[in-house]
Motif scaffolding. Sequence first.
Motif, short mmCIF file in Angstrom:
data_model
loop_
_atom_site.label_atom_id
_atom_site.label_comp_id
_atom_site.label_asym_id
_atom_site.label_seq_id
_atom_site.Cartn_x
_atom_site.Cartn_y
_atom_site.Cartn_z
N VAL A 1 4.43 -7.25 6.31
CA VAL A 1 3.80 -5.96 6.08
C VAL A 1 3.44 -5.87 4.61
O VAL A 1 4.30 -5.93 3.75
N GLN A 2 2.19 -5.72 4.33
CA GLN A 2 1.76 -5.55 2.95
C GLN A 2 1.43 -4.09 2.76
O GLN A 2 0.50 -3.56 3.38
N MET A 3 2.20 -3.47 1.87
CA MET A 3 2.06 -2.03 1.69
C MET A 3 0.73 -1.66 1.06
O MET A 3 0.17 -0.61 1.37
N ALA A 4 0.19 -2.53 0.23
CA ALA A 4 -1.08 -2.23 -0.42
C ALA A 4 -2.19 -2.07 0.62
O ALA A 4 -3.02 -1.17 0.54
N SER A 5 -2.21 -2.95 1.61
CA SER A 5 -3.25 -2.88 2.62
C SER A 5 -3.00 -1.75 3.62
O SER A 5 -3.90 -1.36 4.35
N ALA A 6 -1.78 -1.22 3.65
CA ALA A 6 -1.46 -0.13 4.57
C ALA A 6 -1.74 1.24 3.95
O ALA A 6 -1.44 2.26 4.54
N ARG A 7 -2.32 1.26 2.75
CA ARG A 7 -2.67 2.49 2.04
C ARG A 7 -1.46 3.38 1.76
O ARG A 7 -1.54 4.60 1.79
N VAL A 8 -0.35 2.73 1.49
CA VAL A 8 0.86 3.44 1.08
C VAL A 8 0.87 3.48 -0.43
O VAL A 8 0.50 2.50 -1.09
N GLU A 9 1.27 4.60 -1.02
CA GLU A 9 1.34 4.68 -2.47
C GLU A 9 2.35 3.66 -2.97
O GLU A 9 3.50 3.63 -2.54
N LEU A 10 1.88 2.79 -3.86
CA LEU A 10 2.74 1.73 -4.36
C LEU A 10 3.58 2.25 -5.52
O LEU A 10 3.07 2.54 -6.59
N SER A 11 4.86 2.40 -5.27
CA SER A 11 5.78 2.84 -6.31
C SER A 11 7.12 2.17 -6.07
O SER A 11 7.38 1.63 -4.98
N THR A 12 7.95 2.22 -7.08
CA THR A 12 9.29 1.66 -6.94
C THR A 12 10.03 2.34 -5.79
O THR A 12 10.72 1.69 -5.01
N GLY A 26 18.25 -6.48 8.86
CA GLY A 26 18.64 -7.89 8.77
C GLY A 26 17.49 -8.82 8.44
O GLY A 26 17.54 -10.00 8.76
N GLN A 27 16.46 -8.30 7.81
CA GLN A 27 15.27 -9.09 7.49
C GLN A 27 15.28 -9.52 6.03
O GLN A 27 14.45 -9.10 5.23
N TRP A 28 16.22 -10.39 5.67
CA TRP A 28 16.37 -10.80 4.27
C TRP A 28 15.11 -11.47 3.75
O TRP A 28 14.73 -11.25 2.60
N ASP A 29 14.46 -12.27 4.57
CA ASP A 29 13.27 -12.99 4.12
C ASP A 29 12.12 -12.02 3.82
O ASP A 29 11.39 -12.18 2.84
N GLN A 30 12.00 -10.96 4.62
CA GLN A 30 10.97 -9.95 4.36
C GLN A 30 11.32 -9.16 3.09
O GLN A 30 10.42 -8.82 2.32
N ALA A 31 12.58 -8.90 2.87
CA ALA A 31 12.99 -8.20 1.64
C ALA A 31 12.58 -9.01 0.41
O ALA A 31 12.05 -8.46 -0.56
N LEU A 32 12.79 -10.32 0.46
CA LEU A 32 12.40 -11.17 -0.67
C LEU A 32 10.89 -11.19 -0.84
O LEU A 32 10.39 -11.19 -1.98
N ARG A 33 10.15 -11.18 0.24
CA ARG A 33 8.69 -11.13 0.14
C ARG A 33 8.22 -9.83 -0.52
O ARG A 33 7.28 -9.81 -1.29
N LEU A 34 8.91 -8.74 -0.20
CA LEU A 34 8.55 -7.47 -0.82
C LEU A 34 8.80 -7.49 -2.33
O LEU A 34 8.02 -6.92 -3.09
N LEU A 35 9.85 -8.17 -2.77
CA LEU A 35 10.11 -8.28 -4.21
C LEU A 35 8.97 -9.04 -4.89
O LEU A 35 8.51 -8.64 -5.96
N MET A 38 6.01 -6.74 -5.02
CA MET A 38 6.17 -5.74 -6.08
C MET A 38 5.72 -6.30 -7.42
O MET A 38 4.98 -5.64 -8.16
N ALA A 39 6.16 -7.49 -7.72
CA ALA A 39 5.79 -8.11 -9.00
C ALA A 39 4.29 -8.35 -9.07
O ALA A 39 3.67 -8.12 -10.11
N SER A 40 3.70 -8.75 -7.94
CA SER A 40 2.26 -9.07 -7.96
C SER A 40 1.39 -7.82 -8.14
O SER A 40 0.28 -7.93 -8.65
N VAL A 41 1.88 -6.67 -7.72
CA VAL A 41 1.11 -5.43 -7.89
C VAL A 41 1.64 -4.59 -9.06
O VAL A 41 1.28 -3.43 -9.21
N HIS A 42 2.50 -5.21 -9.85
CA HIS A 42 3.03 -4.60 -11.08
C HIS A 42 3.81 -3.31 -10.85
O HIS A 42 3.65 -2.34 -11.57
#
Length: 113
Positions: A1-12, A26-35, A38-42
Amino acid sequence: VQMASARVELSTITYNAAVSACETGGQWDQALRLLVEMASVHVALNTLTYSAAISACEKGGQWDQALRLLVEMASAHVELDTITYNAAASACEKGGEWDQALMLLVNMESARI
């Protein structure tokens, strides 16, 4: 799930909620992808972000990823706290890495946490 493409406000705050949901699910791999996302969208990663991701790794039996995140936190000058250390120590314990868990407790003491 990419939050940027889902039109969700990107914030911490929104990312922290998503990472926490990954922890709960229990989705550790998805949690790491979100990190990474986050870095890629600053969007700033904070202690809560890392703690949730480390807990997700703990629940997924990924002690090595939990320790990697601790190192990343320190490198990024993000404050490590009791919750963060405990989650990482628990991940090590569940992975049978008692020596690593004990080292984290020593590190906590030396950091006065």
